[in-house]
Motif scaffolding. Structure first.
Motif, PDB file in Angstrom:
ATOM      1  N   CYS A  92      -6.232  -6.986   4.182  1.00  0.00           N
ATOM      2  CA  CYS A  92      -5.230  -6.003   4.590  1.00  0.00           C
ATOM      3  C   CYS A  92      -3.994  -6.113   3.700  1.00  0.00           C
ATOM      4  N   LYS A  93      -3.487  -4.948   3.241  1.00  0.00           N
ATOM      5  CA  LYS A  93      -2.288  -4.897   2.405  1.00  0.00           C
ATOM      6  C   LYS A  93      -1.316  -3.882   2.984  1.00  0.00           C
ATOM      7  N   TYR A  94      -0.052  -4.252   2.940  1.00  0.00           N
ATOM      8  CA  TYR A  94       1.009  -3.340   3.349  1.00  0.00           C
ATOM      9  C   TYR A  94       1.448  -2.571   2.116  1.00  0.00           C
ATOM     10  N   GLU A  95       1.440  -1.249   2.186  1.00  0.00           N
ATOM     11  CA  GLU A  95       1.806  -0.407   1.045  1.00  0.00           C
ATOM     12  C   GLU A  95       2.987   0.471   1.417  1.00  0.00           C
ATOM     13  N   GLU A  96       3.879   0.620   0.435  1.00  0.00           N
ATOM     14  CA  GLU A  96       5.076   1.431   0.648  1.00  0.00           C
ATOM     15  C   GLU A  96       5.286   2.297  -0.589  1.00  0.00           C
ATOM     16  N   ARG A  97       5.619   3.558  -0.372  1.00  0.00           N
ATOM     17  CA  ARG A  97       5.891   4.461  -1.482  1.00  0.00           C
ATOM     18  C   ARG A  97       7.182   5.214  -1.207  1.00  0.00           C
ATOM     19  N   SER A  98       7.735   5.789  -2.244  1.00  0.00           N
ATOM     20  CA  SER A  98       8.975   6.543  -2.109  1.00  0.00           C
ATOM     21  C   SER A  98       8.673   8.025  -2.303  1.00  0.00           C
ATOM     22  N   SER A  99       8.557   8.748  -1.208  1.00  0.00           N
ATOM     23  CA  SER A  99       8.283  10.180  -1.312  1.00  0.00           C
ATOM     24  C   SER A  99       9.489  10.926  -1.876  1.00  0.00           C
ATOM     25  N   VAL A 100      10.692  10.376  -1.728  1.00  0.00           N
ATOM     26  CA  VAL A 100      11.885  10.998  -2.310  1.00  0.00           C
ATOM     27  C   VAL A 100      11.766  11.026  -3.834  1.00  0.00           C
ATOM     28  N   THR A 101      11.354   9.905  -4.425  1.00  0.00           N
ATOM     29  CA  THR A 101      11.193   9.854  -5.879  1.00  0.00           C
ATOM     30  C   THR A 101      10.113  10.824  -6.339  1.00  0.00           C
ATOM     31  N   ILE A 102       9.034  10.909  -5.598  1.00  0.00           N
ATOM     32  CA  ILE A 102       7.953  11.829  -5.954  1.00  0.00           C
ATOM     33  C   ILE A 102       8.441  13.271  -5.899  1.00  0.00           C
ATOM     34  N   LYS A 103       9.161  13.632  -4.840  1.00  0.00           N
ATOM     35  CA  LYS A 103       9.657  15.007  -4.698  1.00  0.00           C
ATOM     36  C   LYS A 103      10.682  15.343  -5.773  1.00  0.00           C
TER      37      LYS A 103
END
Length: 199
Positions: A92-103
């Motif tokens: 199991c891995k915890y993943e985090e992304r920045s949708s603000v940067t993508i947008k």
């Protein structure tokens, strides 16, 4: 007629620019309003095959402290004492992304694409109208009947030099374009009329 086209294109271009600006402002307001979306974080568990159960990937939007097999794997494919053995095999891995940067990246990309589209419209529609207005219709363009032995764009540099005394980058690009057109015309005349290939 040319002024109607030019005015229409300016209105079209300014309308397009305003709509892009409005879209950017709305997206930016939405981005700043939501600090962190719940979809920006997830726990991903990759479980290999175990006994008669095939391997599977489980995703769930939960916090980092709850990122383990017991909280993510639902429904649990095994029962009783096999649960612990099954969970030990899962990674199991915890993943985090920045949708603000993508947008923001997508907005910048679409803005650049829109500006290039406007520039293409300018080059194909507005620039020829402005050239006809500045240089006259007969100074730069000649009909195919007049091509003969003289060069169709021979006086292009003189016309540019007379129309604008200061030398700027636009004039240099215009001159290079006219010189290139002249070379292409010469090559066509040599290949099709004289059947000689230029080196």
């Amino acid at each position: 007629m040319a002024s109607l086209w030019y005015g229409g294109l300016l209105r079209l271009g300014s309308g397009f620019s305003l709509s892009c600006l409005a879209l950017s402002v709305l997206l930016f307001a939405q981005l700043t309003g939501a600090a962190k979306n719940f979809e920006d974080v997830r726990c991903k568990c990759i479980c290999p095959p175990y006994k008669e159960n095939p391997g599977h990937i489980y995703n769930k939007n939960i916090s980092q402290k709850d990122c383990d097999c017991l909280h993510v794997v639902e429904p649990m494919p095994v029962r009783g004492p096999d649960v612990e053995a099954y969970c030990l095999r899962c990674e199991c891995k915890y993943e985090e992304r920045s949708s603000v940067t993508i947008k923001v990246t997508i907005i910048i990309y679409l803005s650049i694409l829109g500006l290039l589209l406007l520039y293409m419209v300018y080059l194909t529609l507005v620039e020829p109208i402005l050239k006809r207005r500045l240089f006259g219709h007969s100074q730069l363009l000649q009909s195919d009947d007049d091509v003969g032995d003289h060069q169709p764009f021979a006086n292009a540099h003189d016309v540019l030099a007379r129309s604008r005394s200061r030398a700027n980058v636009l004039n240099k690009v215009e001159y290079a374009q006219q010189r290139w057109k002249l070379q292409v015309q010469e090559q066509r005349k040599s290949v099709f009329d004289r059947h000689v290939v230029l080196s």
